[in-house]
Design a protein around this motif. Structure first.
Motif, PDB file in Angstrom:
ATOM      1  N   ARG A  61       0.819  -1.223   0.000  1.00 46.62           N
ATOM      2  CA  ARG A  61       0.000   0.000   0.000  1.00 46.62           C
ATOM      3  C   ARG A  61       0.843   1.259   0.000  1.00 46.62           C
ATOM      4  N   GLU A  62       1.981   1.236   0.646  1.00 50.92           N
ATOM      5  CA  GLU A  62       2.836   2.430   0.661  1.00 50.92           C
ATOM      6  C   GLU A  62       3.390   2.728  -0.725  1.00 50.92           C
ATOM      7  N   THR A  69      -3.081   4.561   7.546  1.00 53.03           N
ATOM      8  CA  THR A  69      -4.067   3.562   7.965  1.00 53.03           C
ATOM      9  C   THR A  69      -4.841   4.140   9.136  1.00 53.03           C
ATOM     10  N   GLU A  96     -11.623   2.318  -0.108  1.00 52.87           N
ATOM     11  CA  GLU A  96     -10.636   2.623   0.925  1.00 52.87           C
ATOM     12  C   GLU A  96     -10.908   1.876   2.230  1.00 52.87           C
ATOM     13  N   LYS A 112     -11.415  -0.476   9.028  1.00 47.40           N
ATOM     14  CA  LYS A 112     -10.010  -0.193   8.739  1.00 47.40           C
ATOM     15  C   LYS A 112      -9.991   0.489   7.381  1.00 47.40           C
ATOM     16  N   VAL A 114      -7.690   2.713   4.475  1.00 45.70           N
ATOM     17  CA  VAL A 114      -6.394   3.149   3.966  1.00 45.70           C
ATOM     18  C   VAL A 114      -6.617   4.400   3.131  1.00 45.70           C
ATOM     19  N   ALA A 142      -2.948   4.974  12.630  1.00 44.07           N
ATOM     20  CA  ALA A 142      -1.858   4.058  12.958  1.00 44.07           C
ATOM     21  C   ALA A 142      -0.532   4.796  12.786  1.00 44.07           C
ATOM     22  N   GLU A 145       2.980   0.208  11.614  1.00 45.57           N
ATOM     23  CA  GLU A 145       2.457  -1.136  11.417  1.00 45.57           C
ATOM     24  C   GLU A 145       3.483  -2.112  11.976  1.00 45.57           C
ATOM     25  N   SER A 148       1.204  -7.275  10.248  1.00 51.80           N
ATOM     26  CA  SER A 148       0.072  -7.352   9.333  1.00 51.80           C
ATOM     27  C   SER A 148       0.260  -8.605   8.498  1.00 51.80           C
TER      28      SER A 148
END
Length: 156
Positions: A61-62, A69, A96, A112, A114, A142, A145, A148
């Protein structure tokens, strides 16, 4: 729904597939001590029985610019099936929102989310609060992380 009985070979196959679903059958078979056809048949049985729900690719995701998050806790004064249907259908429209739970305890729903950044989350938040009447919405960002995973524990 009844639990499926898994033997040690089934669990090893599942562990390998959870780690990397692209591993060729020949390699899986070799690593679990089977020939290819029995290994393939086991995987097909696990799919047919619903143990393997689907095979997906986990994205970073980054690297996709989704660096934030957010855990969103929602309380509502409405507890009807109609309200939940409206809310659930509305939330389903948000790509999202990657996880969505109905909870026990003080919080009614947990999401949750993103997002690209804080401003992007604010856009999502404003749209989310219009989906259905909400009593209280609390968002926590967050900071790091730590763990995960999509892998489930496979016990003997």
């Amino acid at each position: 729904m009844e639990n499926i009985v898994l033997d040690a070979v089934d669990r090893r196959i599942l562990a390998l597939l959870q780690e990397d679903a692209t591993v060729p059958i020949a390699e899986i078979a070799e690593r679990v001590g089977l020939s290819q056809t029995p290994c393939w048949k086991r995987i097909k049985r696990l799919e047919r029985e619903g143990v393997i729900a689907r095979r997906v690719t986990v994205l970073n995701r980054e690297r996709l610019g989704l660096g934030v998050t957010v855990i969103v806790a929602i309380k509502t004064a409405h507890h009807t099936a109609e309200w939940l249907e409206t809310f659930a259908e509305g939330v389903a429209q948000f790509p999202e929102v990657v996880e969505f739970y109905r909870m026990s305890g003080e919080i009614d729903y947990l999401l949750k989310v993103v997002a690209r950044d804080i401003a992007d989350f604010d856009r999502i938040y404003r749209k989310l609060t219009k989906v259905a009447p909400l009593h209280d919405v609390s968002s926590s960002f967050a900071m790091q992380e730590i763990k995960s995973t999509t892998a489930l524990p496979l016990f003997d």
